[in-house]
Each structure stands twice: as C-alpha cells, then as structure tokens.
Scaffold this motif. Structure first.
Motif, PDB file in Angstrom:
ATOM      1  N   PHE A   1      -9.762  -3.474   3.683  1.00  0.00           N
ATOM      2  CA  PHE A   1      -9.573  -2.379   2.737  1.00  0.00           C
ATOM      3  C   PHE A   1     -10.311  -2.698   1.440  1.00  0.00           C
ATOM      4  O   PHE A   1     -10.139  -3.789   0.874  1.00  0.00           O
ATOM      5  CB  PHE A   1      -8.092  -2.185   2.413  1.00  0.00           C
ATOM      6  CG  PHE A   1      -7.299  -1.573   3.530  1.00  0.00           C
ATOM      7  CD1 PHE A   1      -7.499  -0.246   3.896  1.00  0.00           C
ATOM      8  CD2 PHE A   1      -6.340  -2.313   4.200  1.00  0.00           C
ATOM      9  CE1 PHE A   1      -6.764   0.329   4.931  1.00  0.00           C
ATOM     10  CE2 PHE A   1      -5.594  -1.749   5.232  1.00  0.00           C
ATOM     11  CZ  PHE A   1      -5.807  -0.424   5.594  1.00  0.00           C
ATOM     12  N   ALA A   2     -11.103  -1.748   0.981  1.00  0.00           N
ATOM     13  CA  ALA A   2     -11.830  -1.923  -0.272  1.00  0.00           C
ATOM     14  C   ALA A   2     -11.081  -1.208  -1.388  1.00  0.00           C
ATOM     15  O   ALA A   2     -10.460  -0.170  -1.180  1.00  0.00           O
ATOM     16  CB  ALA A   2     -13.233  -1.344  -0.143  1.00  0.00           C
ATOM     17  N   LEU A   3     -11.131  -1.770  -2.595  1.00  0.00           N
ATOM     18  CA  LEU A   3     -10.499  -1.098  -3.723  1.00  0.00           C
ATOM     19  C   LEU A   3     -11.365  -1.186  -4.954  1.00  0.00           C
ATOM     20  O   LEU A   3     -12.315  -1.984  -5.013  1.00  0.00           O
ATOM     21  CB  LEU A   3      -9.106  -1.674  -3.991  1.00  0.00           C
ATOM     22  CG  LEU A   3      -8.986  -3.087  -4.515  1.00  0.00           C
ATOM     23  CD1 LEU A   3      -8.226  -3.070  -5.847  1.00  0.00           C
ATOM     24  CD2 LEU A   3      -8.211  -3.951  -3.540  1.00  0.00           C
TER      25      LEU A   3
ATOM     26  N   GLU B   1      -0.611  -3.142   7.468  1.00  0.00           N
ATOM     27  CA  GLU B   1      -0.032  -4.121   6.536  1.00  0.00           C
ATOM     28  C   GLU B   1       1.132  -4.776   7.262  1.00  0.00           C
ATOM     29  O   GLU B   1       1.984  -4.086   7.817  1.00  0.00           O
ATOM     30  CB  GLU B   1       0.466  -3.391   5.275  1.00  0.00           C
ATOM     31  CG  GLU B   1       1.206  -4.304   4.316  1.00  0.00           C
ATOM     32  CD  GLU B   1       1.669  -3.625   3.026  1.00  0.00           C
ATOM     33  OE1 GLU B   1       1.310  -2.452   2.793  1.00  0.00           O
ATOM     34  OE2 GLU B   1       2.380  -4.284   2.266  1.00  0.00           O
TER      35      GLU B   1
ATOM     36  N   PRO C   1      -6.950   8.631  -0.126  1.00  0.00           N
ATOM     37  CA  PRO C   1      -6.538   7.811  -1.261  1.00  0.00           C
ATOM     38  C   PRO C   1      -5.208   7.097  -1.020  1.00  0.00           C
ATOM     39  O   PRO C   1      -4.326   7.619  -0.357  1.00  0.00           O
ATOM     40  CB  PRO C   1      -6.381   8.842  -2.378  1.00  0.00           C
ATOM     41  CG  PRO C   1      -6.016  10.111  -1.672  1.00  0.00           C
ATOM     42  CD  PRO C   1      -6.660  10.054  -0.313  1.00  0.00           C
ATOM     43  N   ALA C   2      -5.113   5.890  -1.558  1.00  0.00           N
ATOM     44  CA  ALA C   2      -3.850   5.152  -1.561  1.00  0.00           C
ATOM     45  C   ALA C   2      -3.872   4.239  -2.781  1.00  0.00           C
ATOM     46  O   ALA C   2      -4.891   4.151  -3.480  1.00  0.00           O
ATOM     47  CB  ALA C   2      -3.679   4.346  -0.277  1.00  0.00           C
TER      48      ALA C   2
ATOM     49  N   ILE D   1       0.869  -1.178   0.000  1.00  0.00           N
ATOM     50  CA  ILE D   1       0.000   0.000   0.000  1.00  0.00           C
ATOM     51  C   ILE D   1       0.903   1.224   0.000  1.00  0.00           C
ATOM     52  O   ILE D   1       1.740   1.382   0.889  1.00  0.00           O
ATOM     53  CB  ILE D   1      -0.917   0.046   1.238  1.00  0.00           C
ATOM     54  CG1 ILE D   1      -1.778  -1.227   1.323  1.00  0.00           C
ATOM     55  CG2 ILE D   1      -1.803   1.280   1.199  1.00  0.00           C
ATOM     56  CD1 ILE D   1      -2.716  -1.248   2.538  1.00  0.00           C
ATOM     57  N   VAL D   2       0.759   2.055  -1.028  1.00  0.00           N
ATOM     58  CA  VAL D   2       1.641   3.212  -1.158  1.00  0.00           C
ATOM     59  C   VAL D   2       0.820   4.486  -1.337  1.00  0.00           C
ATOM     60  O   VAL D   2      -0.336   4.439  -1.760  1.00  0.00           O
ATOM     61  CB  VAL D   2       2.633   3.034  -2.340  1.00  0.00           C
ATOM     62  CG1 VAL D   2       3.607   1.896  -2.040  1.00  0.00           C
ATOM     63  CG2 VAL D   2       1.913   2.789  -3.652  1.00  0.00           C
ATOM     64  N   GLY D   3       1.465   5.601  -1.003  1.00  0.00           N
ATOM     65  CA  GLY D   3       0.776   6.882  -1.030  1.00  0.00           C
ATOM     66  C   GLY D   3       0.635   7.477  -2.415  1.00  0.00           C
ATOM     67  O   GLY D   3      -0.265   8.277  -2.671  1.00  0.00           O
TER      68      GLY D   3
ATOM     69  N   LEU E   1       1.285   6.562   5.819  1.00  0.00           N
ATOM     70  CA  LEU E   1       1.229   5.940   4.493  1.00  0.00           C
ATOM     71  C   LEU E   1       2.533   6.210   3.739  1.00  0.00           C
ATOM     72  O   LEU E   1       2.736   5.732   2.624  1.00  0.00           O
ATOM     73  CB  LEU E   1       0.022   6.514   3.743  1.00  0.00           C
ATOM     74  CG  LEU E   1      -0.347   5.983   2.379  1.00  0.00           C
ATOM     75  CD1 LEU E   1      -0.520   4.489   2.377  1.00  0.00           C
ATOM     76  CD2 LEU E   1      -1.601   6.666   1.865  1.00  0.00           C
TER      77      LEU E   1
ATOM     78  N   ALA F   1      -6.526   1.907  -7.128  1.00  0.00           N
ATOM     79  CA  ALA F   1      -6.728   2.864  -6.042  1.00  0.00           C
ATOM     80  C   ALA F   1      -7.547   2.202  -4.947  1.00  0.00           C
ATOM     81  O   ALA F   1      -8.426   1.387  -5.222  1.00  0.00           O
ATOM     82  CB  ALA F   1      -7.450   4.101  -6.558  1.00  0.00           C
ATOM     83  N   LEU F   2      -7.247   2.574  -3.703  1.00  0.00           N
ATOM     84  CA  LEU F   2      -8.052   2.039  -2.610  1.00  0.00           C
ATOM     85  C   LEU F   2      -8.340   3.117  -1.587  1.00  0.00           C
ATOM     86  O   LEU F   2      -7.716   4.180  -1.583  1.00  0.00           O
ATOM     87  CB  LEU F   2      -7.363   0.836  -1.954  1.00  0.00           C
ATOM     88  CG  LEU F   2      -6.086   1.049  -1.165  1.00  0.00           C
ATOM     89  CD1 LEU F   2      -6.257   0.552   0.257  1.00  0.00           C
ATOM     90  CD2 LEU F   2      -4.939   0.282  -1.822  1.00  0.00           C
ATOM     91  N   ASP F   3      -9.305   2.802  -0.743  1.00  0.00           N
ATOM     92  CA  ASP F   3      -9.720   3.722   0.317  1.00  0.00           C
ATOM     93  C   ASP F   3      -8.895   3.388   1.558  1.00  0.00           C
ATOM     94  O   ASP F   3      -9.056   2.329   2.147  1.00  0.00           O
ATOM     95  CB  ASP F   3     -11.216   3.519   0.570  1.00  0.00           C
ATOM     96  CG  ASP F   3     -11.699   4.283   1.802  1.00  0.00           C
ATOM     97  OD1 ASP F   3     -10.922   5.083   2.362  1.00  0.00           O
ATOM     98  OD2 ASP F   3     -12.848   4.063   2.210  1.00  0.00           O
ATOM     99  N   TYR F   4      -8.001   4.314   1.933  1.00  0.00           N
ATOM    100  CA  TYR F   4      -7.118   4.084   3.076  1.00  0.00           C
ATOM    101  C   TYR F   4      -7.565   4.961   4.234  1.00  0.00           C
ATOM    102  O   TYR F   4      -7.186   6.132   4.312  1.00  0.00           O
ATOM    103  CB  TYR F   4      -5.675   4.393   2.677  1.00  0.00           C
ATOM    104  CG  TYR F   4      -4.637   3.920   3.688  1.00  0.00           C
ATOM    105  CD1 TYR F   4      -4.288   2.590   3.768  1.00  0.00           C
ATOM    106  CD2 TYR F   4      -4.021   4.822   4.549  1.00  0.00           C
ATOM    107  CE1 TYR F   4      -3.344   2.147   4.678  1.00  0.00           C
ATOM    108  CE2 TYR F   4      -3.076   4.397   5.474  1.00  0.00           C
ATOM    109  CZ  TYR F   4      -2.737   3.053   5.526  1.00  0.00           C
ATOM    110  OH  TYR F   4      -1.807   2.612   6.430  1.00  0.00           O
ATOM    111  N   PHE F   5      -8.378   4.428   5.098  1.00  0.00           N
ATOM    112  CA  PHE F   5      -8.915   5.184   6.238  1.00  0.00           C
ATOM    113  C   PHE F   5      -9.508   6.516   5.780  1.00  0.00           C
ATOM    114  O   PHE F   5      -9.251   7.563   6.376  1.00  0.00           O
ATOM    115  CB  PHE F   5      -7.825   5.416   7.288  1.00  0.00           C
ATOM    116  CG  PHE F   5      -7.218   4.149   7.836  1.00  0.00           C
ATOM    117  CD1 PHE F   5      -7.989   3.260   8.584  1.00  0.00           C
ATOM    118  CD2 PHE F   5      -5.884   3.823   7.593  1.00  0.00           C
ATOM    119  CE1 PHE F   5      -7.435   2.088   9.087  1.00  0.00           C
ATOM    120  CE2 PHE F   5      -5.330   2.651   8.096  1.00  0.00           C
ATOM    121  CZ  PHE F   5      -6.105   1.781   8.852  1.00  0.00           C
TER     122      PHE F   5
ATOM    123  N   LEU G   1      -2.081   0.507  -4.835  1.00  0.00           N
ATOM    124  CA  LEU G   1      -1.328  -0.740  -4.704  1.00  0.00           C
ATOM    125  C   LEU G   1      -0.036  -0.622  -5.502  1.00  0.00           C
ATOM    126  O   LEU G   1      -0.038  -0.171  -6.654  1.00  0.00           O
ATOM    127  CB  LEU G   1      -2.159  -1.917  -5.216  1.00  0.00           C
ATOM    128  CG  LEU G   1      -3.359  -2.278  -4.335  1.00  0.00           C
ATOM    129  CD1 LEU G   1      -4.096  -3.491  -4.916  1.00  0.00           C
ATOM    130  CD2 LEU G   1      -2.903  -2.576  -2.911  1.00  0.00           C
TER     131      LEU G   1
END
Lengths: 427, 427
Positions: free
Chosen positions: B168-170, B217, A176-177, A156-158, B425, A169-173, A179
């Motif tokens: 985590f949802a993506l 993670e 945006p974040a 998971i990267v910024g 992040l 793209a994913l929902d990170y708390f 893969l």
C-alpha cells in the motif's frame, strides 16, 4: 553450551563459552583485554600478549569465546575469562559510526537517529527502549489483572477517526482510505462486547510541526471500560495502569534506569485531583482561559508537590469546548467535562475521561458541532450506541512520551526505536 | 457494589447488584424471566407477573439489577435473582440486526461482518477473538520467559519491505511512503541490539485476491533471535511459543473453546521434522516440484499423524528459489534452505528459518537476484550486517490464521474483529 556474561561470576574455576560483540579491545605489551558485550552486559576476556588475531577482531565483530573463569576484583562482576579460544562468527566488523564502547554517547541526536540500527547497540541509547518494553509489559499485566481483554483493531480505516486534519491518506485498491489516528471509536464499540478492553498499537498523525514532542507514528496504550459512575473511576483505573507500568520498569529495566541515572517516581494510591477552574486559580491564570498553558501546568505540578507531596496530579473538568464530541459533560455544570489530564512533574502525561453512552446524546453532540449522526463516518460507530452501551470511559497513554517524561529525555525521538516525523522516514 | 453474573451462585441468600445487557426476555402470565449478559456470562432474573416496565427493556438495553439471590437448579449456575429492582442505564435498545440470544448465529458471514459492532456481542462470534487474545498473551509470555525483548517498529516505511508487489502506498507529507508488509528487516536489525526480540503488530498486504485465507491487514506475531546453530534452534523456539499460546488459550479462553466445541491440540516436545525432498516422496509428488501443493500438505499431515501421532509436523529445506533473499542455504547442499514451514493438521501455520548473517553473503544474494546491496531500500538494513551480526533466525505467525486453524473456521474473517480486504474497509 553458551552462558551469558552476567553468569560468569558464578562460574569461577570452570570452563565456559560466551558469545557476543567485541565491545572494546585494549592491547598492552604483555597482555590484552577484550571486552565482550552480550544481551546481559559486559565480560572481560584476558589474552596473553597481543596476538595477531586481535587485528581481525575489530569492535562489533561477533565472536564466541571459550575459556576458564578466574576471579578478579577489577573485572566487571569480579570475574574474567582467561586462556581464551576466540572464534569469529562474522567477518571483521566495519568501524561503527559512533563509538559504542564509550560510557556516554559522543554523537548528536541526528547522527544517532540516522544510524539507529547500530547506534541502538550503545548501552545508554538502548536503555530508553528497555524501559519502554518493560512499561508495555506492566500496562498489559495491570489491565489483564483487572479482567480487560486485549483487542487489535484496524489501522486502515474508511474515514478519518476524529477529524479530517493531520490524517495520512492512502490508496486502497484504487479508492481512498486513511491511517487510524487512534483506536477511539473501535475501543468504545468493543466495550459493548467485552466491557473492558485495551489495545497497544501504532497510531498515525500527519503532524506538520517539527517539535520535540510530536511523532508521525507512535505507540498508543489505550484502555476503555464500561459500568463506571464517572471519570473518577477512569482515573482510578489509570492510576493502577501507571503503577503497574512503573513497577514493571523497576523490576525489568533496573539496569536501564541505572545507566540513565533515573530514579523511579512513586504514584500515590490517591492521585490528587484539582478542578480545571481551581487549577487556573492556582496557576494565577485568567479564569476565562479554556486551556492550561505549559507554565500553568508547571505551577500545578509545583502545587501538587508542595501540598500533596505528589509528582502526579489530575486536573478534571476541562471545558467542553476543548474536548472531543464524545466527551461526557459534568452533570452539575455542562460547561465543564467529566474528563481529565494526568500531569507528571508539571507536564501532561495522559488524557482520559467519561464518554457519552446514549445514542440520543451522540446525535445532539454531533448536531451541536454541525455534523450529522447519519454521516458515513459515524454509522458503524453509532450502531453500538443504538443497541445499548453502558456508561463508560477510558484513556490513552503515548508510550514514547511516557518514557521521555520518565527518563527526562528532552526529545521524544531519543526513546523511539525508529522515529517518523515531517523530515524522517528512514531508517 | 456490582458483582458479575458468574459470582451469583456463591451469593445465595444475599442482596446483590448486577449489571449488563438484556440478553433475552421471556414473559409468561404469572412470571417473567430476564436473562442478563455481562462479560462473565448470563444471569437469570425472575420478575413477578409481566410488568409494563419489561416493555421498555428490549434486548440489548443496558440495565442494573438489585435483588436477592435464590438457589434454583434450573437457572444458569444453579442460582437466580428474585424480587429485582431494575434500572435502565440507557434508552431502550433498537432491535439488533442479528438475534444475539440464539445459541447459534442465525446470520451469514457478510451480515455478521457488516454489523460487527453488535454481532461480536454474540457469545459464539466473540469466542474467536477471546481465543486470539489469549494466544497473544501466551506468545508474549513464552518469549518473555526466554529473555526476548518486545519491540515496536514503524509501519510507515520509505521503501517496500521485501518486494514492490502488494504494497500500500501513501502520501507522506507530499512524498511517497508505504505500509510495512512485515517487520522482517527491523526485527533482524534489532537482533544486533537485544539478541532476542519479538513484535506483535499489524502488517499490511495489498492482496488483490479475494480468498478465505487472505486479509489486507492482519496481526503478525514475529520473533527473531541470535546465536543459533541453524534453523532447528528456531524450530525449537517456535515450538515453545506455540505451546505457550495453546496453554494460554486453554487457561484463559476455556469458555470460548467450549462455545465453539473445539478441543485444544497438543504440540509434541519434539515436533516431527521431514526434509522437503522427503516430503515430496511422502506426498507422491514430482521430485522436481519447487513447492508443496495443498494436497501434498494434507498428505504430510496424515503421515505425521500416522507415523508420529502428531498433529504438527515441520517441513525443512524448502528450495532456495522459493525463499526470500535473506534465507540461509542448507550448508550441505545450497539448492535447499535452512528454513521450514510448520504444518498443523495438514495446513501451513508458520514459516521460519535461519537468515544470512554476513554482509558479504547479503551482497552476493542480492546480486544473484539482480539487485544491489547499495540500493536505498537496503542501506539501513544492511548497515546492521556491516557492523557485526550473529547467526540468527526467526519466524512469523499470522494471528488470525492461527486462530482459524485452531477453531476450524473456514474463513479467516470469522475470527477477525474488523477484517480488511479487497472489498471491505468498514466497519
């Protein structure tokens, strides 16, 4: 005490217990055969007559069998189990969606993939992964033996690793974040810590094309190391990694190679190298082409086999315009790069090369592409370079692609446990 | 030809070349010292006088040094390099955000984490990961030696693995997908294929709490295998995996242990086991408690040390209500489970146990929790059980937690290369 089926031939005359799956029943009037499958192979169990118990022992039911080992030249390994006591460890198994006992796979790829949890039990289907597992071992052993340190870096990267395209793209708390598309930035940073690092892990590409070569998630075998002279040092290290992978496949997955009818290639100690500009000539391509077409690669593969007796050939010097910003240019002519592709049987297998290592070079390279070294996407990455990084380089091998090339699988999905692509998210 | 700093003492009288980072300069009137750091350790370079060149060789600048090795009892390893020719391989490095040359880390954890690409170069900071890398090697070797097959399973999944919480949802090509919270379902399915499997890879938890033990993670070391009698077989296998990890740490990360001042524990061949109901009594807790509080775990750790001379103790039989649906109940009393926690120095280190293996048991277990075996989330998973699965079990070790327990790190982030949590992040 359970023994494995491959140990049966060395236990003739003894009472033994084996356990596994009912691979196949064959019922005759006077005698029945039950073929049992365990992780080591197949065993033949001989049952007098055709008792009712066999009705319950449908294919794939898990059983434990105790009996006496008798020599029989017709049985697998020259021995079989007679006078068995058979105990089912599960309910009778439902009929599998593909016939696992047939020597060849009688179903198409979509059926195999849809039913992977069971289809992978077929000795031919599972062979691909046996080769993959052996290759992983060989990769790590080869590099550990050269003083590399294993790393595990975040998935998971910024910010998108190398470009905004094809990133998940994913929902990170609530924010945006993304893969990670590759551990490239992290493995370079870690050269500053451990000098020599490798990582084996998943990478993610939101690949919108449905091809036989692309997956949305695959296993990347990454290496990066410092204090090199140029990309030729990287090629030497890559050669030793590939040689280690091939050796491990031979040693640990010999049965899988046999089931697939695959012979292991040899990688020469000195892999033939041809410059990109020369490669275009060999292929008869336009000298201004910035890349090699598949037909060009095949021609170069043919050339290497003809001229050097090698199934492997490296093409070095790819045009800088086709390589990522961190690529080191060829010092004698900066149109070309200190990077290479390793071709196997005329198809690209691995990409590698030397990277820039001075902070000022990164600033210039990013500016030349209209980007800024001050951008948040690059700040942590470039911190390593501000504080001293040695000349370094590395490579990345796609595990599934490597195995597909080795086994001749037409589709990379054939050698992936649970492929992920544009249309497939299960099983 | 470059040699490493730890090879210097065996080259007295010879001309050698070393390369690495300027760890520290000390300039006196008549003589200056340059301490060079490479992946093997530190080397002392002696420079006559205080030449202007040293102005440029700021800490962390990468250099190559050629000179003569002279014996000197005061130098690291008893030898140093004199009459050096020093060539900088980079521009002068900017001053690092933390002083890497100091024996102890002079910055707080947030500063270390914010500047991880450089802070990890500190010999004490990087020690945690050296131990982690060695543990990974030991885990794989121990299980490979027991005929386990390595697997790599998808991290992008169609449904949340075990529950909808903390996932985590993506966006997966326009549809929903999730990051795998564990390879639990896949590793069980693969027992049907390879009997014995392990996986080392990232797992993802959208952990909304900010604690010293949780990461969003982390690296999970998973194992699962078939043809067991019960969870005690799993504990025996776990013991051999942990013993392999400890042995590898001793053999491959001895320097890191020394830098951290950590002594390796021994894990007894027979790990003491206490039943959950007995553990409550030892801890003096209410006999109706469904779980062990941290204070209870400490009391049980004390008990194991006192009664069994062991820093490890397993608690078996945890109440079924606190375990996942696939947990196998204790046959003699189904309120309890055939599962266990392994405690190390009074803190939980690993969870493992026996799983259900009959399809009908899964149907019943899911129904008892108000779920359906027909739900899409379970259909591929349960296909394996419909078609025959042996009695099996397994365990999962959190790498970072394991290393933190071993080194006594208070915060799991201290031993993670690039931690991910509610607030972090980057880098």
């Amino acid at each position: 005490m359970r023994i494995l089926s491959h140990e049966i031939p060395s236990a003739v005359g003894q009472s033994v217990t084996v356990a596994g799956w009912v691979h196949r029943r064959r019922r005759l009037a006077a005698v029945s055969f039950l073929i049992l499958r365990d992780r080591s192979g197949l065993a033949q169990i001989v049952v007098k007559g055709s008792p009712e118990q066999l009705d319950e022992l449908s294919e794939e039911t898990v059983v434990q069998v105790t009996g006496t080992v008798a020599a029989n030249p017709q049985a697998p390994g020259g021995a079989e189990i007679v006078d068995p006591v058979i105990v089912a460890l599960t309910e009778p198994a439902a009929t599998p969606p593909i016939e696992l006992w047939r020597p060849t796979v009688g179903a198409g790829l979509p059926v195999v993939l849809d039913n992977a949890p069971v289809a992978l039990r077929h000795p031919v289907v599972r062979a691909g992964w046996e080769i993959a597992a052996a290759a992983l071992h060989g990769f790590r052993e080869a590099l550990s033996g050269q003083d590399f340190t294993e790393i595990q870096t975040p998935k998971i990267v910024g910010t998108a690793t190398e470009s905004g395209a094809n990133v998940f793209a994913l929902d990170y708390f609530g924010g945006p974040a993304y893969l990670a598309q590759s551990p490239q930035f992290y493995k370079q940073q870690m050269v500053g810590v451990f000098e020599r690092v490798f990582e084996v892990g998943p990478v993610f590409r939101a690949e919108p094309h449905d091809t036989v070569r692309h997956l949305a998630e695959y296993v990347s075998l990454d290496a990066e190391f410092g204090f090199i002279t140029d990309h030729r040092d990287v090629l030497v290290m890559l050669r030793s990694a590939v040689a280690g992978m091939l050796q491990a496949v031979g040693e640990r997955a010999g049965g899988a190679l046999e089931r697939l009818g695959v012979a292991l290639p040899e990688i020469p100690v000195d892999v033939p190298v041809v410059h990109f500009s020369e490669a275009l000539k060999i292929a008869g391509a336009d000298p201004d082409e910035p890349d090699l077409a598949p037909a060009d690669e095949r021609a170069i593969g043919e050339w290497a086999r003809r001229e050097h007796g090698s199934e492997f050939v490296a093409v070095e010097g790819y045009p800088m315009v086709k390589r990522p910003f961190y690529t080191h240019p060829q010092p004698s002519d900066p149109r070309w790069s200190n990077s290479f592709d390793l071709l196997f049987r005329g198809v690209e297998l691995v990409t590698g090369g030397q990277r820039l290592h001075r902070y000022s070079e990164y600033v210039a390279a990013l500016e030349a592409r209209g980007e800024s070294a001050e951008a948040p996407a690059y700040s942590s990455y470039l911190q390593a370079f501000k504080h001293g990084m040695p000349p370094h380089g590395g490579f990345a091998i796609g595990l599934e692609r490597f195995v597909a090339r080795l086994t001749g699988a037409e589709n990379v999905r054939e050698v992936t446990l649970f492929p992920r692509d544009l249309h497939r998210l299960t099983p």
